[in-house]
Scaffold this motif. Structure first.
Motif, PDB file in Angstrom:
ATOM      1  N   CYS A 185      -1.420  -5.451   0.089  1.00  0.00           N
ATOM      2  CA  CYS A 185      -2.690  -5.429   0.808  1.00  0.00           C
ATOM      3  C   CYS A 185      -2.786  -4.099   1.541  1.00  0.00           C
ATOM      4  O   CYS A 185      -2.003  -3.833   2.446  1.00  0.00           O
ATOM      5  CB  CYS A 185      -2.743  -6.592   1.791  1.00  0.00           C
ATOM      6  N   GLY A 186      -3.716  -3.251   1.134  1.00  0.00           N
ATOM      7  CA  GLY A 186      -3.849  -1.965   1.799  1.00  0.00           C
ATOM      8  C   GLY A 186      -4.591  -0.974   0.944  1.00  0.00           C
ATOM      9  O   GLY A 186      -4.707  -1.150  -0.280  1.00  0.00           O
ATOM     10  N   SER A 187      -5.128   0.047   1.580  1.00  0.00           N
ATOM     11  CA  SER A 187      -5.971   1.030   0.895  1.00  0.00           C
ATOM     12  C   SER A 187      -5.981   2.322   1.683  1.00  0.00           C
ATOM     13  O   SER A 187      -5.651   2.344   2.868  1.00  0.00           O
ATOM     14  CB  SER A 187      -7.400   0.483   0.773  1.00  0.00           C
ATOM     15  N   ILE A 188      -6.388   3.391   1.016  1.00  0.00           N
ATOM     16  CA  ILE A 188      -6.551   4.662   1.728  1.00  0.00           C
ATOM     17  C   ILE A 188      -8.021   4.961   2.030  1.00  0.00           C
ATOM     18  O   ILE A 188      -8.319   5.934   2.718  1.00  0.00           O
ATOM     19  CB  ILE A 188      -5.957   5.844   0.928  1.00  0.00           C
ATOM     20  N   SER A 189      -8.942   4.120   1.522  1.00  0.00           N
ATOM     21  CA  SER A 189     -10.354   4.436   1.756  1.00  0.00           C
ATOM     22  C   SER A 189     -11.220   3.188   1.861  1.00  0.00           C
ATOM     23  O   SER A 189     -12.412   3.248   1.586  1.00  0.00           O
ATOM     24  CB  SER A 189     -10.888   5.348   0.637  1.00  0.00           C
ATOM     25  N   TYR A 190     -10.639   2.065   2.273  1.00  0.00           N
ATOM     26  CA  TYR A 190     -11.417   0.841   2.480  1.00  0.00           C
ATOM     27  C   TYR A 190     -11.751   0.749   3.957  1.00  0.00           C
ATOM     28  O   TYR A 190     -10.844   0.610   4.789  1.00  0.00           O
ATOM     29  CB  TYR A 190     -10.615  -0.377   2.017  1.00  0.00           C
ATOM     30  N   PRO A 191     -13.026   0.837   4.348  1.00  0.00           N
ATOM     31  CA  PRO A 191     -13.370   0.960   5.765  1.00  0.00           C
ATOM     32  C   PRO A 191     -13.509  -0.345   6.528  1.00  0.00           C
ATOM     33  O   PRO A 191     -13.925  -0.332   7.688  1.00  0.00           O
ATOM     34  CB  PRO A 191     -14.711   1.696   5.712  1.00  0.00           C
ATOM     35  N   ARG A 192     -13.154  -1.459   5.893  1.00  0.00           N
ATOM     36  CA  ARG A 192     -13.276  -2.761   6.547  1.00  0.00           C
ATOM     37  C   ARG A 192     -11.901  -3.377   6.781  1.00  0.00           C
ATOM     38  O   ARG A 192     -10.915  -2.979   6.159  1.00  0.00           O
ATOM     39  CB  ARG A 192     -14.125  -3.700   5.676  1.00  0.00           C
ATOM     40  N   HIS A 193     -11.843  -4.380   7.666  1.00  0.00           N
ATOM     41  CA  HIS A 193     -10.579  -5.063   7.919  1.00  0.00           C
ATOM     42  C   HIS A 193     -10.257  -6.003   6.759  1.00  0.00           C
ATOM     43  O   HIS A 193     -11.102  -6.816   6.364  1.00  0.00           O
ATOM     44  CB  HIS A 193     -10.660  -5.886   9.205  1.00  0.00           C
TER      45      HIS A 193
END
Length: 418
Positions: A185-193
């Protein structure tokens, strides 16, 4: 006023160290140039920030000379009395700050932390479910150019094409079909929780480990401005720079029963000697993040990002997911006649520094930017609106933007003199 200008953290010298200038003026000039570059433009790279002078002092401390392979009380080198104290302090502060059973503060980077998490829980050939790179996943989430994509079988999940939000139904279906050993679970460009509880439920239903790659939001978590993955994930991977405002490096948080596996995955499996000066600087950053000033800072970062998102929309950019919950934004500059790389070039020429990123479900790249560094400098909503104006002007090719950017940045020096 810069948020780094606090009584507990005296301002750094504005000039390169005199010893360095005498010894190696070429390098001294390079550092002076970089200092000027940082101070004269708008630093909007979502993964960057300005550390405190206290963090910089620890990075330049005598611990830079110390070899300390191993862990406190079990080193492979002598003379580690103070190295042990520094690492124990960093671990204690990290576990307290994030409410974790165990912390490992030795990883040299966020990618090194992810590698260690995989080493602790997986074996080569295992199946892993992670956000696909086109949707905002990191290189360590299955890129064929990275160790992750070469050693493990990655199955990508994505985002809804209409909303840009994580498609949890797709996530659950993919997990049920492929039965992964781990879900990332994680991203470098996902702006939401992320919905960590939803990820945990899917992991439990399919017997998978849950790894949270919280490199970007961990600083917001420290300041109470974002939900914590610690109660849900088996292992949390993070960086200590970005919003957390510490030195460049990584860390791992985990439950107590995984502590030995995590520690052995870092040393001796993936790393050798710890960087003790960096670990001391991490301890400083954790201590700073535990205070009320950092809490106010983290919330201001989010407020600034939301104001900037709305203002950029007013300038004609398209914001993925329609906005942000965090410090970062991703935007499509196509309405202003540019793709991501072209827009980045125009903005760089104006002194506005940011990155490009993948646009989900598109064949072109957009822009990724963040408010951590400019918030550290003391900028607020008024300045966010001004940044958006300068952003639009630069993309439209209007004159005088570089001068206006320098004027704005000059009013908020990252390291103001006392």
């Amino acid at each position: 006023m810069s948020l780094l200008s606090t009584p507990a953290a005296p301002a750094a010298s504005a000039a390169p160290d005199d010893v360095l200038r005498r010894q190696d003026p070429v390098v001294a000039d390079l550092l002076a140039g970089e200092r000027q570059r940082q101070a004269s433009g708008l630093q909007l790279i979502a993964a960057e920030n300005f550390t405190s002078p206290a963090v910089l002092a620890a990075l330049g401390s005598p611990l830079a000379n110390k070899y300390a392979e191993g862990y406190p009380g079990a080193r492979h080198h002598g003379g580690c009395e103070y190295a042990d104290l520094a690492e124990r302090l960093a671990v204690e502060r990290a576990t307290t700050l994030f409410g974790a059973d165990h912390a490992n503060v030795q990883p040299h980077s966020g990618s090194a932390a992810v590698l260690a998490a995989y080493a602790a829980l997986l074996r080569p050939g295992d199946t892993v479910l992670a956000m696909g790179l086109p949707a905002g996943g990191h290189l360590t989430h299955g890129s064929p150019a990275n160790f992750s994509g070469r050693w493990f079988e990655f199955v990508p999940y994505g985002v809804d094409p209409e909303t840009g939000l994580i498609d949890y139904e797709q996530l659950a279906a993919l997990a049920a079909r492929h039965r992964p050993k781990a879900i990332v679970c994680g991203s470098i460009s996902y702006p939401r929780h992320p919905d960590y509880a939803a990820f945990r439920a899917v992991a439990d239903e399919t017997g998978a480990h849950l790894i949270a790659d919280a490199a970007h939001p961990i600083g917001l978590v420290a300041g109470g401005a974002a939900p914590s993955p610690v109660p849900y994930a088996d292992i949390v991977c993070a960086t200590t720079h970005k919003v957390l405002r510490g030195p460049r490096g990584g860390m791992l948080l985990c439950r107590g029963e995984l502590a030995e596996r995590v520690d052995r995955a870092v040393f001796p499996f993936t790393q050798s000697g710890a960087q003790m000066h960096t670990i001391a600087a991490k301890a400083v950053a954790f201590g700073e993040a535990a205070g009320p000033a950092f809490t106010a800072y983290a919330h201001q970062v989010v407020t600034n990002a939301r104001v900037l998102a709305e203002a950029l929309t007013g300038e004609g950019l398209l914001l993925t997911t329609g906005g942000t919950d965090t410090h970062l934004l991703t935007a499509d500059p196509a309405p202003l006649g540019a793709d991501g790389p072209v827009a980045r070039g125009r903005l760089a020429a104006a002194g506005i520094v940011l990155d490009t990123c993948a646009l989900p479900h598109e064949r072109r790249r957009g822009l990724r930017l963040g408010t951590a560094a400019v918030t550290t400098q003391g900028m607020g909503p008024t300045e966010m609106n001004r940044i958006a104006e300068l952003f639009g002007a630069a993309l439209r090719g209007e004159p005088g933007v570089r001068t206006a950017v320098a004027e704005l940045a000059g009013r908020f020096p990252p390291y103001p003199a006392e």
